[in-house]
Motif scaffolding. Sequence first.
Motif, mmCIF file in Angstrom:
data_model
loop_
_atom_site.group_PDB
_atom_site.id
_atom_site.type_symbol
_atom_site.label_atom_id
_atom_site.label_comp_id
_atom_site.label_asym_id
_atom_site.label_seq_id
_atom_site.Cartn_x
_atom_site.Cartn_y
_atom_site.Cartn_z
ATOM 1 N N PRO A 126 -0.497 -2.656 -19.589
ATOM 2 C CA PRO A 126 -0.999 -1.646 -19.358
ATOM 3 C C PRO A 126 -0.475 -2.141 -17.941
ATOM 4 O O PRO A 126 -0.815 -2.821 -17.564
ATOM 5 C CB PRO A 126 -2.406 -1.689 -19.313
ATOM 6 C CG PRO A 126 -3.157 -3.054 -20.024
ATOM 7 C CD PRO A 126 -1.513 -3.452 -20.118
ATOM 8 N N CYS A 127 0.177 -1.065 -17.516
ATOM 9 C CA CYS A 127 0.465 -1.158 -15.462
ATOM 10 C C CYS A 127 -0.807 0.045 -15.374
ATOM 11 O O CYS A 127 -0.442 1.255 -15.605
ATOM 12 C CB CYS A 127 2.254 -1.434 -15.651
ATOM 13 S SG CYS A 127 2.260 -0.810 -14.056
ATOM 14 N N THR A 128 -1.045 0.049 -14.095
ATOM 15 C CA THR A 128 -1.372 0.511 -13.167
ATOM 16 C C THR A 128 -1.058 0.672 -11.960
ATOM 17 O O THR A 128 -1.655 1.263 -10.749
ATOM 18 C CB THR A 128 -3.147 0.039 -13.180
ATOM 19 O OG1 THR A 128 -3.747 -1.276 -12.917
ATOM 20 C CG2 THR A 128 -3.505 0.679 -14.195
ATOM 21 N N CYS A 129 -0.122 -0.191 -11.407
ATOM 22 C CA CYS A 129 1.171 0.171 -9.858
ATOM 23 C C CYS A 129 0.968 2.158 -10.377
ATOM 24 O O CYS A 129 1.459 2.226 -10.789
ATOM 25 C CB CYS A 129 1.795 -0.404 -10.287
ATOM 26 S SG CYS A 129 1.887 -2.394 -10.394
ATOM 27 N N SER A 130 0.946 1.537 -8.747
ATOM 28 C CA SER A 130 0.900 3.661 -8.416
ATOM 29 C C SER A 130 2.919 3.788 -8.154
ATOM 30 O O SER A 130 3.175 2.404 -8.235
ATOM 31 C CB SER A 130 0.205 3.389 -6.782
ATOM 32 O OG SER A 130 0.161 2.854 -6.310
ATOM 33 N N LEU A 147 13.532 -2.869 -10.922
ATOM 34 C CA LEU A 147 13.473 -3.762 -11.315
ATOM 35 C C LEU A 147 11.695 -3.886 -11.211
ATOM 36 O O LEU A 147 11.254 -4.034 -9.540
ATOM 37 C CB LEU A 147 14.080 -4.715 -10.571
ATOM 38 C CG LEU A 147 13.791 -6.102 -11.551
ATOM 39 C CD1 LEU A 147 14.909 -5.665 -12.798
ATOM 40 C CD2 LEU A 147 14.925 -7.370 -10.795
ATOM 41 N N TYR A 148 10.372 -3.951 -12.466
ATOM 42 C CA TYR A 148 9.395 -4.078 -11.862
ATOM 43 C C TYR A 148 8.796 -5.341 -11.533
ATOM 44 O O TYR A 148 9.380 -6.118 -11.953
ATOM 45 C CB TYR A 148 8.820 -3.545 -13.662
ATOM 46 C CG TYR A 148 7.668 -3.499 -13.327
ATOM 47 C CD1 TYR A 148 6.523 -2.973 -12.716
ATOM 48 C CD2 TYR A 148 6.237 -4.813 -13.828
ATOM 49 C CE1 TYR A 148 5.289 -2.673 -12.104
ATOM 50 C CE2 TYR A 148 4.957 -4.927 -13.859
ATOM 51 C CZ TYR A 148 4.287 -4.487 -13.048
ATOM 52 O OH TYR A 148 2.932 -4.664 -13.016
ATOM 53 N N PRO A 149 8.072 -5.796 -10.387
ATOM 54 C CA PRO A 149 7.955 -7.227 -9.794
ATOM 55 C C PRO A 149 6.904 -7.991 -10.866
ATOM 56 O O PRO A 149 6.840 -9.051 -10.642
ATOM 57 C CB PRO A 149 6.918 -6.704 -8.532
ATOM 58 C CG PRO A 149 6.427 -5.142 -8.622
ATOM 59 C CD PRO A 149 7.623 -4.736 -9.678
ATOM 60 N N GLY A 150 6.684 -6.754 -12.076
ATOM 61 C CA GLY A 150 5.638 -7.788 -12.844
ATOM 62 C C GLY A 150 4.261 -8.111 -12.146
ATOM 63 O O GLY A 150 3.483 -8.746 -13.345
ATOM 64 N N THR A 151 3.715 -7.219 -11.936
ATOM 65 C CA THR A 151 2.057 -7.425 -10.930
ATOM 66 C C THR A 151 1.547 -7.391 -12.580
ATOM 67 O O THR A 151 0.602 -8.174 -12.506
ATOM 68 C CB THR A 151 2.110 -6.424 -10.233
ATOM 69 O OG1 THR A 151 3.477 -5.516 -9.861
ATOM 70 C CG2 THR A 151 1.070 -6.258 -9.366
ATOM 71 N N CYS A 152 1.479 -6.636 -13.698
ATOM 72 C CA CYS A 152 0.148 -6.349 -14.304
ATOM 73 C C CYS A 152 0.928 -7.355 -15.933
ATOM 74 O O CYS A 152 -0.073 -7.548 -16.714
ATOM 75 C CB CYS A 152 0.545 -4.740 -14.445
ATOM 76 S SG CYS A 152 0.016 -4.056 -13.750
ATOM 77 N N ARG A 153 2.102 -7.783 -15.637
ATOM 78 C CA ARG A 153 2.144 -8.954 -17.002
ATOM 79 C C ARG A 153 0.992 -9.783 -16.998
ATOM 80 O O ARG A 153 0.454 -10.158 -18.134
ATOM 81 C CB ARG A 153 3.224 -9.506 -16.256
ATOM 82 C CG ARG A 153 4.115 -9.839 -17.489
ATOM 83 C CD ARG A 153 5.385 -10.407 -16.545
ATOM 84 N NE ARG A 153 7.043 -10.056 -17.933
ATOM 85 C CZ ARG A 153 7.873 -10.571 -18.093
ATOM 86 N NH1 ARG A 153 7.838 -12.215 -18.442
ATOM 87 N NH2 ARG A 153 8.078 -10.054 -19.362
HETATM 88 ZN ZN LIG Z 1 1.826 -2.810 -12.940
#
Ligand SMILES: [Zn+2]
Length: 304
Positions: A107-111, A134-140
């Motif tokens: 799940p990714c909660t990035c805005s 390109l998604y930076p992987g914050t929620c990985r």
């Molecule tokens: Zn995220």
Amino acid sequence: MPSNYRGRLAPSPTGLLHIGHARTFWIAAQRASENRGTLILRNEDLDPQRSRAEFARAMIEDLRWLGIRWSEGPDLGGPYGAYSQSERRAHYLEAWRRLRASGFLYPCTCSRKDLALAASAPNDADNDNDDEPLYPGTCRERQDAAEFTEPVGVNWRFRVPEGKVVEFADLNLGRQRYVAGSDFGDFLVWRRDDVPAYQLAVVVDDAAMRITEIVRGADLLKSTARQLLLMRALGYADPRYADLRYGDLRYAQLGHAAPDYFHCELVRDAAGTRLAKRHDALSIRHLRESGLTAEKVLEMAGWP
Ligand SMILES: [Zn+2]
């Protein structure tokens, strides 16, 4: 006697079909016919905000007017229905559950704002149909992932195997090569507004509808790489790819072969603008109402 070839036309009813679509759909119909195969029509009306029933009706009329015939579809039925994506939610949900259970999703909660700030990749004008930054992987590696047990409310991303080369031989454009994690990042499979993402729906439907060859525009080449990864994760993969694995995850080794791909060059006008991008009088509907014949419209679309 029809062959095993199964092709598809997969328009989205978010506007009138454009001359940019005409050539691709015409080629898809030609290839199905040359292969004595079956052509199906799939109505890609996943997005409830953008899809409209009047456009779905118009696309059926306009394709028929162009001379394109299919033998399964939302208008005709068939053995692998429903043929409208809005009626296939149960299939997508099942795929989401399987992917999540095998650890491929998070799940990714990035805005949107977080993502825009992180995005550094320049926009490639030819990839705007399917591209996302390109998604930076914050929620990985988030610790609370297990608490999200239903898709609704957050974005869900597919964990791509970092550095994995995805290659395929396109029947029209030749060998294609993409590197997961640099050509594309962890991509969306389910949106926070509870709509399955394009990539997931297409892969699930092409497998369920037994599609053997996918004819579509070259703007979707990179999506093909993403979809091959999804296919393998879901176990639809070609056994040749059974060794593809990363971390503790293993792609299932079963199922039928992956489909073949035939990506069509994008049609441009004299100024180099993609016809599909021009929103002036280039809808098939308007050309037809202005008195042009189907032959003339196909000729404008660059056929043959
Ligand atoms: Zn995220």
